[in-house]
Design an enzyme around this catalytic site. Structure first.
Site, PDB file in Angstrom:
ATOM      1  CB  CYS A   1       3.857  25.412 -28.018  1.00 23.80           C
ATOM      2  SG  CYS A   1       2.677  26.300 -27.005  1.00 23.80           S
TER       3      CYS A   1
ATOM      4  CB  CYS B   1       3.222  25.972 -23.634  1.00 27.47           C
ATOM      5  SG  CYS B   1       4.426  26.397 -24.883  1.00 27.47           S
TER       6      CYS B   1
ATOM      7  CE  LYS C   1       4.328  24.791 -18.832  1.00 30.71           C
ATOM      8  NZ  LYS C   1       5.542  25.490 -19.170  1.00 30.71           N
TER       9      LYS C   1
ATOM     10  CE1 TYR D   1       9.615  26.168 -19.970  1.00 33.96           C
ATOM     11  CE2 TYR D   1      11.821  26.942 -20.448  1.00 33.96           C
ATOM     12  CZ  TYR D   1      10.607  26.460 -20.885  1.00 33.96           C
ATOM     13  OH  TYR D   1      10.374  26.279 -22.221  1.00 33.96           O
TER      14      TYR D   1
ATOM     15  CD  GLU E   1       7.218  25.197 -16.342  1.00 40.55           C
ATOM     16  OE1 GLU E   1       7.015  26.414 -16.427  1.00 40.55           O
ATOM     17  OE2 GLU E   1       7.280  24.455 -17.343  1.00 40.55           O
TER      18      GLU E   1
ATOM     19  CG  HIS F   1      -7.389  46.629  -0.535  1.00 44.73           C
ATOM     20  ND1 HIS F   1      -6.190  46.140  -0.057  1.00 44.73           N
ATOM     21  CD2 HIS F   1      -8.289  46.509   0.470  1.00 44.73           C
ATOM     22  CE1 HIS F   1      -6.368  45.750   1.201  1.00 44.73           C
ATOM     23  NE2 HIS F   1      -7.630  45.953   1.546  1.00 44.73           N
TER      24      HIS F   1
ATOM     25  CD  GLU G   1      -3.630  45.888  -2.098  1.00 41.53           C
ATOM     26  OE1 GLU G   1      -3.932  47.057  -1.823  1.00 41.53           O
ATOM     27  OE2 GLU G   1      -4.282  44.909  -1.680  1.00 41.53           O
TER      28      GLU G   1
END
Ligand code: FAD
Length: 460
Positions: free
Chosen positions: A43, A48, A51, A179, A183, A437, A442
């Site tokens: 990682c 992670c 990356k 992934y 990525e 908002h 939302e």
């Protein structure tokens, strides 16, 4: 436990091993941890974190382009790969130091070497020295796998090498539809490479919601990334200073870099597992029970080496639960349900819970709520972008059992939505929440109209 040199020997200083070692030490255990490469593991060192830094770098291109519609004049931007990689490496070295310091503060002894299990209570270090331990924790992670051998595979790189390329490849061909492949496709494309993705399945992102998969593919293609599905790279040849990837369909793709992101294999080889009687699971990982205990009573395994859900927070949770179970007097199983996940591709994906297909096969009735729209930011910029938000609801209980988002901020939104899904929130709970908002999120609380409702078909 005083017959032993240490109470716990941890093999692997990655996300899971570091957490387990620290917590066990805090519970009073004498802990030794072996790391054969760099403390921090996949990682921190080549997963992670680096990356995501490259993902951030790649996204500036769109920001510069979008700025114009908002009145900015941005001079011709120039990108320097060497600067990015050097800065990234500096940050990774800092993190490695921080992880090491944390372990040292907790009085964990770190040995920078490969460790191999000799018997149920003995580990051998690279120097030949043997350490006797009451408990052994296997936290050895995994390594990139290249799949079936093909001619010229030695010319291909994995994600490990992608973090250290000497220069940005003008044309990158990436095999894989998961992934990591997507990525890196986004990273290279954003930084200026021409990118082609090759995937043998029928569509990218297997395991994700089908609408998400199609949405991501369409958007990637709109942004100039070529996606070939239903075929794979059959051979790679060197052509002068460049490479040539030959696909099983016959297509020839000239490339400056061919990357394989075709999954990872648990690091179980040459660890002494079969000799000591540690059984493997069908998925190739170390077989464990809900407390991460292997088939040998005092040997445990956590993280990617068990090939359960291969994500950092899962490895960390498993490491922590192991330490609490064995040294904290608090048996703690890990709940692997509703784990949120993200793909930091362009567009980004966040997902938690059941896909529509999974829900329709598992639930008596499934209701789908969906919103697809041009985000506000894309109005003035003129960017051709569409956001997808999708809620999968159990039609009988009204529980929201899945949340899938594609678009800017998807991962951040899903991390928060995952709390509600984990707490078994209903669609009525979502509806009762006031909207914030103007945001993209939302829409999660304002979707009133079902876009589809399905009853499960009677089983044969
Ligand atoms: C490119 C990439 C991107 C990723 N992105 C994400 C992401 O965005 N989010 C996410 O959650 N996860 C991500 N992951 C997955 C994540 O990195 C892993 O799930 C996580 O690191 C697993 O932790 P671990 O402790 O099980 O193993 P690792 O972190 O792999 O650590 C295992 C360590 O053990 C060491 N080791 C192995 N054998 C021995 C031995 N015999 N003796 C001594 N040391 C040994 C290795 O050198 C390694 O440092 C990514 C992975 C990759 C490859």
């Amino acid at each position: 436990m005083s017959d032993y040199d240490v109470d716990l020997f941890v093999i692997g200083g990655g996300s899971g091993g570091v957490r387990a070692a620290r917590i066990a030490a805090q519970h009073g255990a004498r802990v030794m941890l072996a790391e054969e490469y760099r403390v921090g593991g996949t990682c921190v060192i080549r997963g992670c974190v680096p990356k995501k830094l490259l993902v951030y770098a790649s996204r500036f291109r769109a920001e510069f382009e979008d700025a114009e519609g908002y009145g900015w004049t941005v001079p011709q931007a120039a990108f320097n790969w060497s600067t990015l990689i050097a800065n990234k490496d500096k940050e990774i070295a800092r993190l490695e130091g921080a992880y090491t310091a944390t372990l040292e503060r907790a009085r964990v002894t770190i040995v920078k070497t490969r460790a191999v299990i000799v018997d149920a209570h003995t580990v051998q270090l690279g120097s030949g020295k043997r350490v006797r331990a009451a408990y052994i924790l296997i936290a050895a992670g995994g390594a990139p796998s290249y799949g079936d051998p093909i001619p010229g595979i030695e010319h291909a790189i994995s994600s490990n090498e992608a973090f250290h390329l000497p220069k940005l490849p003008p044309h990158a061909v990436i095999q894989g539809g998961g992934y990591v492949a997507l990525e890196f496709a986004g990273i290279f494309a954003g930084l200026g490479s021409r990118v082609t993705v090759v995937y043998r399945g029928e569509n990218i992102l297997r395991g994700f919601d089908d609408e998400v998969r199609q949405h991501v593919r369409t958007d990637m293609e709109k942004r100039g990334i070529r996606v070939f599905t239903g075929c794979k790279i059959a051979a790679i040849e060197r052509a002068g200073s460049r490479l040539q990837a030959r696909l099983s369909s016959g297509t020839q793709l000239p490339a400056d870099c061919v990357m394989f992101a075709t999954g990872r294999t648990p690091h179980v080889a040459k660890l002494g597992l079969s000799e000591v009687g540690v059984a493997l699971a069908k998925n190739g990982g170390v077989a464990v029970d809900e407390y991460s205990r292997t088939s040998v009573a005092n040997i445990y395994a956590i993280g990617d080496v068990t090939n359960r859900i291969n994500l950092t927070p899962v490895a960390i949770r498993e490491g922590h639960a192991f330490a609490d179970t064995v040294f904290g007097g608090k048996p703690t199983p890990v709940d692997h349900s509703n784990v949120p996940t993200a793909v930091f591709s362009d567009p980004e994906v966040g997902a938690v819970g059941l896909t529509e297909t999974e829900a329709r096969s598992q639930l008596q009735r499934t209701d789908i709520y969906r919103a697809m729209f041009k985000p506000l930011k894309a109005t003035l910029s003129g960017r051709d972008a569409t956001v997808l938000l999708k809620l999968v609801v159990d039609g009988q209980t009204d529980r929201v059992v899945g949340c899938h988002i594609v678009g800017e901020g998807a991962a951040e939104m899903v991390q928060v939505a995952a709390i509600a899904v984990k707490m078994r929130a209903t669609k009525a709970d979502f509806d009762a929440t006031m909207a914030l908002h103007p945001t993209t999120a939302e829409e999660l609380v304002t979707m009133r109209q079902k876009s589809a409702s399905y009853a499960r078909e009677a089983a044969e």
